[in-house]
Design an enzyme around this catalytic site. Structure first.
Site, PDB file in Angstrom:
ATOM      1  N   LYS A 148       0.854  -1.183   0.000  1.00  0.00           N
ATOM      2  CA  LYS A 148       0.000   0.000   0.000  1.00  0.00           C
ATOM      3  C   LYS A 148       0.893   1.237   0.000  1.00  0.00           C
ATOM      4  O   LYS A 148       2.047   1.118   0.408  1.00  0.00           O
ATOM      5  CB  LYS A 148      -0.930  -0.021   1.203  1.00  0.00           C
ATOM      6  CG  LYS A 148      -0.322   0.534   2.496  1.00  0.00           C
ATOM      7  CD  LYS A 148      -1.375   0.833   3.516  1.00  0.00           C
ATOM      8  CE  LYS A 148      -0.877   1.841   4.513  1.00  0.00           C
ATOM      9  NZ  LYS A 148      -1.696   2.126   5.633  1.00  0.00           N
ATOM     10  N   ASP A 177      -2.827  -5.976   2.207  1.00  0.00           N
ATOM     11  CA  ASP A 177      -3.404  -5.137   3.251  1.00  0.00           C
ATOM     12  C   ASP A 177      -3.101  -5.911   4.529  1.00  0.00           C
ATOM     13  O   ASP A 177      -3.734  -6.945   4.792  1.00  0.00           O
ATOM     14  CB  ASP A 177      -4.915  -4.961   3.075  1.00  0.00           C
ATOM     15  CG  ASP A 177      -5.481  -4.032   4.136  1.00  0.00           C
ATOM     16  OD1 ASP A 177      -4.966  -4.051   5.267  1.00  0.00           O
ATOM     17  OD2 ASP A 177      -6.428  -3.286   3.845  1.00  0.00           O
ATOM     18  N   HIS A 178      -2.118  -5.444   5.287  1.00  0.00           N
ATOM     19  CA  HIS A 178      -1.633  -6.303   6.369  1.00  0.00           C
ATOM     20  C   HIS A 178      -2.699  -6.557   7.435  1.00  0.00           C
ATOM     21  O   HIS A 178      -2.575  -7.487   8.221  1.00  0.00           O
ATOM     22  CB  HIS A 178      -0.322  -5.781   6.972  1.00  0.00           C
ATOM     23  CG  HIS A 178      -0.480  -4.534   7.770  1.00  0.00           C
ATOM     24  ND1 HIS A 178      -0.405  -3.289   7.225  1.00  0.00           N
ATOM     25  CD2 HIS A 178      -0.708  -4.349   9.077  1.00  0.00           C
ATOM     26  CE1 HIS A 178      -0.596  -2.389   8.154  1.00  0.00           C
ATOM     27  NE2 HIS A 178      -0.783  -3.001   9.301  1.00  0.00           N
ATOM     28  N   HIS A 240      -7.893  -0.481   5.250  1.00  0.00           N
ATOM     29  CA  HIS A 240      -8.042  -1.361   6.421  1.00  0.00           C
ATOM     30  C   HIS A 240      -9.480  -1.420   6.956  1.00  0.00           C
ATOM     31  O   HIS A 240     -10.033  -2.498   7.165  1.00  0.00           O
ATOM     32  CB  HIS A 240      -7.119  -0.902   7.550  1.00  0.00           C
ATOM     33  CG  HIS A 240      -5.688  -0.762   7.133  1.00  0.00           C
ATOM     34  ND1 HIS A 240      -5.057  -1.680   6.333  1.00  0.00           N
ATOM     35  CD2 HIS A 240      -4.748   0.180   7.415  1.00  0.00           C
ATOM     36  CE1 HIS A 240      -3.807  -1.302   6.133  1.00  0.00           C
ATOM     37  NE2 HIS A 240      -3.592  -0.173   6.773  1.00  0.00           N
ATOM     38  N   LYS A 331      -5.323   9.102  15.118  1.00  0.00           N
ATOM     39  CA  LYS A 331      -4.016   9.075  15.769  1.00  0.00           C
ATOM     40  C   LYS A 331      -4.064   9.915  17.033  1.00  0.00           C
ATOM     41  O   LYS A 331      -4.929  10.761  17.181  1.00  0.00           O
ATOM     42  CB  LYS A 331      -2.948   9.608  14.813  1.00  0.00           C
ATOM     43  CG  LYS A 331      -2.775   8.725  13.592  1.00  0.00           C
ATOM     44  CD  LYS A 331      -1.564   9.109  12.795  1.00  0.00           C
ATOM     45  CE  LYS A 331      -1.370   8.176  11.617  1.00  0.00           C
ATOM     46  NZ  LYS A 331      -1.012   6.802  11.987  1.00  0.00           N
TER      47      LYS A 331
HETATM   48  P1  NAP Z   1      11.998   3.352   2.204  1.00  0.00           P
HETATM   49  O1  NAP Z   1      12.492   3.130   3.581  1.00  0.00           O
HETATM   50  O2  NAP Z   1      12.102   4.697   1.599  1.00  0.00           O
HETATM   51  O3  NAP Z   1      12.764   2.306   1.263  1.00  0.00           O
HETATM   52  C1  NAP Z   1      12.705   2.353  -0.140  1.00  0.00           C
HETATM   53  C2  NAP Z   1      13.546   1.222  -0.705  1.00  0.00           C
HETATM   54  O4  NAP Z   1      13.458   1.259  -2.125  1.00  0.00           O
HETATM   55  C3  NAP Z   1      15.015   1.312  -0.356  1.00  0.00           C
HETATM   56  O5  NAP Z   1      15.531   0.005  -0.197  1.00  0.00           O
HETATM   57  C4  NAP Z   1      15.620   1.978  -1.606  1.00  0.00           C
HETATM   58  O6  NAP Z   1      16.993   1.662  -1.675  1.00  0.00           O
HETATM   59  C5  NAP Z   1      14.773   1.294  -2.679  1.00  0.00           C
HETATM   60  N1  NAP Z   1      14.710   2.068  -3.933  1.00  0.00           N
HETATM   61  C6  NAP Z   1      14.332   3.364  -4.079  1.00  0.00           C
HETATM   62  N2  NAP Z   1      14.406   3.724  -5.385  1.00  0.00           N
HETATM   63  C7  NAP Z   1      14.842   2.628  -6.072  1.00  0.00           C
HETATM   64  C8  NAP Z   1      15.111   2.361  -7.429  1.00  0.00           C
HETATM   65  N3  NAP Z   1      14.990   3.297  -8.394  1.00  0.00           N
HETATM   66  N4  NAP Z   1      15.500   1.124  -7.778  1.00  0.00           N
HETATM   67  C9  NAP Z   1      15.645   0.162  -6.845  1.00  0.00           C
HETATM   68  N5  NAP Z   1      15.409   0.347  -5.540  1.00  0.00           N
HETATM   69  C10 NAP Z   1      15.011   1.564  -5.148  1.00  0.00           C
HETATM   70  O7  NAP Z   1      10.478   2.920   2.038  1.00  0.00           O
HETATM   71  P2  NAP Z   1       9.635   1.899   2.959  1.00  0.00           P
HETATM   72  O8  NAP Z   1       9.154   2.611   4.170  1.00  0.00           O
HETATM   73  O9  NAP Z   1      10.419   0.637   3.146  1.00  0.00           O
HETATM   74  O10 NAP Z   1       8.348   1.640   2.052  1.00  0.00           O
HETATM   75  C11 NAP Z   1       8.375   0.813   0.916  1.00  0.00           C
HETATM   76  C12 NAP Z   1       6.942   0.667   0.397  1.00  0.00           C
HETATM   77  O11 NAP Z   1       6.154   0.050   1.395  1.00  0.00           O
HETATM   78  C13 NAP Z   1       6.255   2.008   0.104  1.00  0.00           C
HETATM   79  O12 NAP Z   1       5.352   1.823  -0.971  1.00  0.00           O
HETATM   80  C14 NAP Z   1       5.458   2.282   1.369  1.00  0.00           C
HETATM   81  O13 NAP Z   1       4.325   3.082   1.130  1.00  0.00           O
HETATM   82  C15 NAP Z   1       5.045   0.869   1.728  1.00  0.00           C
HETATM   83  N6  NAP Z   1       4.745   0.695   3.163  1.00  0.00           N
HETATM   84  C16 NAP Z   1       5.694   0.949   4.111  1.00  0.00           C
HETATM   85  C17 NAP Z   1       5.394   0.750   5.452  1.00  0.00           C
HETATM   86  C18 NAP Z   1       6.428   0.985   6.517  1.00  0.00           C
HETATM   87  O14 NAP Z   1       6.109   0.710   7.669  1.00  0.00           O
HETATM   88  N7  NAP Z   1       7.592   1.439   6.206  1.00  0.00           N
HETATM   89  C19 NAP Z   1       4.117   0.289   5.824  1.00  0.00           C
HETATM   90  C20 NAP Z   1       3.178   0.028   4.830  1.00  0.00           C
HETATM   91  C21 NAP Z   1       3.505   0.226   3.499  1.00  0.00           C
HETATM   92  P3  NAP Z   1      18.023   2.535  -2.576  1.00  0.00           P
HETATM   93  O15 NAP Z   1      17.758   3.974  -2.266  1.00  0.00           O
HETATM   94  O16 NAP Z   1      19.375   2.058  -2.199  1.00  0.00           O
HETATM   95  O17 NAP Z   1      17.700   2.189  -3.973  1.00  0.00           O
END
Ligand code: NAP
Length: 483
Positions: A148, A177-178, A240, A331
């Protein structure tokens, strides 16, 4: 109770965004716990993929740190972490360029289940799908998992669906959707369709109303800027809460099969009434002992984004016409608590001549203290005539089922194993997501057109007073937000 862990088939799981926050906090520690539980076969492999230059050893160090920080298995034998780390590899890849794709194509095996987890921003989904196709990794053994947010409105969700459908069949796409991976959410279906007791009463003839609450104590914190572009409606309700509503309201599917379940959920979304503006309360938290106010955290002193929403929703079908569903989420509320409450109607006639209101109330707690409580009316013990009192029949799973009842298999662990097993029941289908946006879009457009400003509420409270008044107008009250 004896735990029954059935190992899944061998697989290669590629995590795009394998160095990101979600991978480090949820996906990788979750996979480690499944490995400890014996569910991951020894020849399964996990390949982290991101742009950063790193070798496999560096990635293993990063993952070991993530597991130490974000929780590994409670009981895992010595040496298991090293065994798990041996299953890890890393490829430096650019979703938008050519770097790394050939390496990845050579790394993944052709004779096992192949899953590609898109743990990156949605703007990269189309690029990833296209390049997987160019490099020959879209055959029938391939599954993709997408995170998401799946769009921010109907148009963008449709565009994402189109991008993925260009290379993958719907049966290969797992939209996460966790909430659907939570134990109690699945229990909703078990309670409804595994018992004789509830289903005959599960309709507007017997149910007065239903409340769905997902309350958080945390604010938006460091995610303020990101959150400010979505708000509670997009971040929580469209996905959710809508999923919980579907599971509570759907007709019994003919069998517990992915499409049978998802067909019934879709019918609920399509039967939702448009929501009148006076049946919605939006809120924003103010500064308090817990931290700064919403606008400060969002970095916009004039922000009109809601951190709280309460709404009255109607379902126009034979089963539910006339029974309102009250949804709320927010929140910085008083307690962290997710609960679904089914409030049954009053008796038609009390033979005891009591004036007091005695209703059966079924509460399904998703967190914390997962469990189910049924409020029943009994005689107050002791002499002095027939006085009635309401008592809870409480089934906290941890108490009722011992160790296993407390089994906190994280939603992500369960869902990833479902991907490997090829079971889509707990994943959203493309048409479901689009239908949810089609219902949500006019509500958001209405706020924008009217310049709607959210009501303020105190941090640590139960939300804006207007939400209390909304129920009071219907002579009803919200359940207390309590842990
Ligand atoms: P994040 O911390 O910003 O991580 C993004 C990841 O994508 C990094 O590993 C980054 O590594 C990689 N990346 C970015 N651009 C890239 C590219 N062009 N090619 C290959 N890899 C690339 O984001 P996140 O929080 O993990 O979230 C990831 C997804 O999950 C998002 O869609 C977010 O909405 C969703 N999500 C996250 C959470 C959460 O709790 N974090 C919860 C629900 C949903 P590099 O910069 O080294 O490429």
């Amino acid at each position: 109770m004896v735990s029954r862990v059935i190992p899944v088939d061998p697989f290669d799981l590629v995590i795009f965004g394998g160095t990101g926050d979600l991978a480090r906090r949820k996906i990788l520690p979750g996979l480690f716990r499944r490995f400890c539980a014996g569910q991951m076969p020894k020849d399964a492999r996990i390949i982290g993929a991101a742009r950063a230059d790193m070798d496999a050893a560096g990635y293993r160090d990063m993952v070991a740190e993530a597991i130490a920080e974000f929780g590994g298995a409670r009981a895992c034998e010595d040496g298991t972490l090293e065994e798990f780390l041996d299953r890890l590899d890393y490829v430096s890849i650019d979703a938008r360029g050519e770097k790394g794709w050939q390496d990845l194509a050579e790394m993944v095996r052709g004779d096992v289940v192949r899953a590609f987890y898109f743990s990156v921003g949605p703007s990269l989904f189309g690029d990833l799908a296209e390049r997987l196709n160019t490099h020959g990794m879209t055959d029938a053994a391939t599954r993709i998992v997408v995170e998401k947010p799946f769009g921010r409105d109907l148009a963008s969700a449709k565009a994402l669906n189109r991008d993925l459908a260009a290379y993958f069949d719907e049966s290969q796409i797992y939209r996460i959707d966790h909430y659907l991976g939570k134990e109690t959410v699945q229990n909703l279906m078990a309670v409804r369709f595994g018992n004789m007791l509830f289903e005959p009463l599960w309709n507007s003839q017997y149910v007065d109303h239903i409340q769905i609450t997902v309350a958080e104590t945390v604010g938006v914190g460091g995610r303020g800027e990101y959150y400010d572009r979505s708000g509670a409606m997009r971040d929580m309700v469209q996905n959710h809460l809508m999923q919980l509503l579907c599971l509570i309201a759907m007709e019994p599917p003919s069998k517990f099969d992915p499409d049978a379940v998802r067909d019934e959920k879709l019918k609920v979304i399509r039967a939702l009434d448009a929501v009148e503006p006076h049946h919605i309360v939006r809120g924003q938290y103010e500064a308090g002992a817990e931290g700064p106010g919403y606008r400060e955290e969002a970095g916009d002193p004039r922000s009109r984004t809601e951190s709280y929403i309460a709404m009255k929703v109607g379902i126009s079908n034979w089963r539910w016409a006339g029974t309102p569903f009250y949804l709320r989420t927010g929140k910085r509320l008083k307690a962290r608590s997710s609960e679904i409450t089914v409030v049954f109607k009053e008796l038609n006639h009390s033979i005891f001549g009591e004036q007091q209101d005695h209703r059966n109330v079924l509460s399904i707690r998703l967190q914390p203290n997962e469990g189910i409580t049924l409020g029943v009316t009994i005689k107050e013990p002791g002499p002095g005539g027939m006085r009635l009192v309401d008592v809870p029949l409480d089934m906290t799973f941890a108490d009722a089922l011992g160790e296993e009842g407390a089994d906190q298999t994280d939603a992500y662990e369960r869902l990833i194993m479902d991907v490997i097993r090829g079971n889509q029941t707990l994943f959203m289908r493309g048409d479901e997501v689009e239908a949810a946006w089609a219902w949500t879009d006019p509500i958001i457009e209405g706020w924008e057109a009217r310049g709607d400003v959210p009501k303020t509420y105190d941090s640590g409270s139960e939300g804006p007073v207007d939400a209390v008044q909304m129920l009071a107008r219907d002579t009803r009250v919200w359940r207390k937000v309590a842990p």
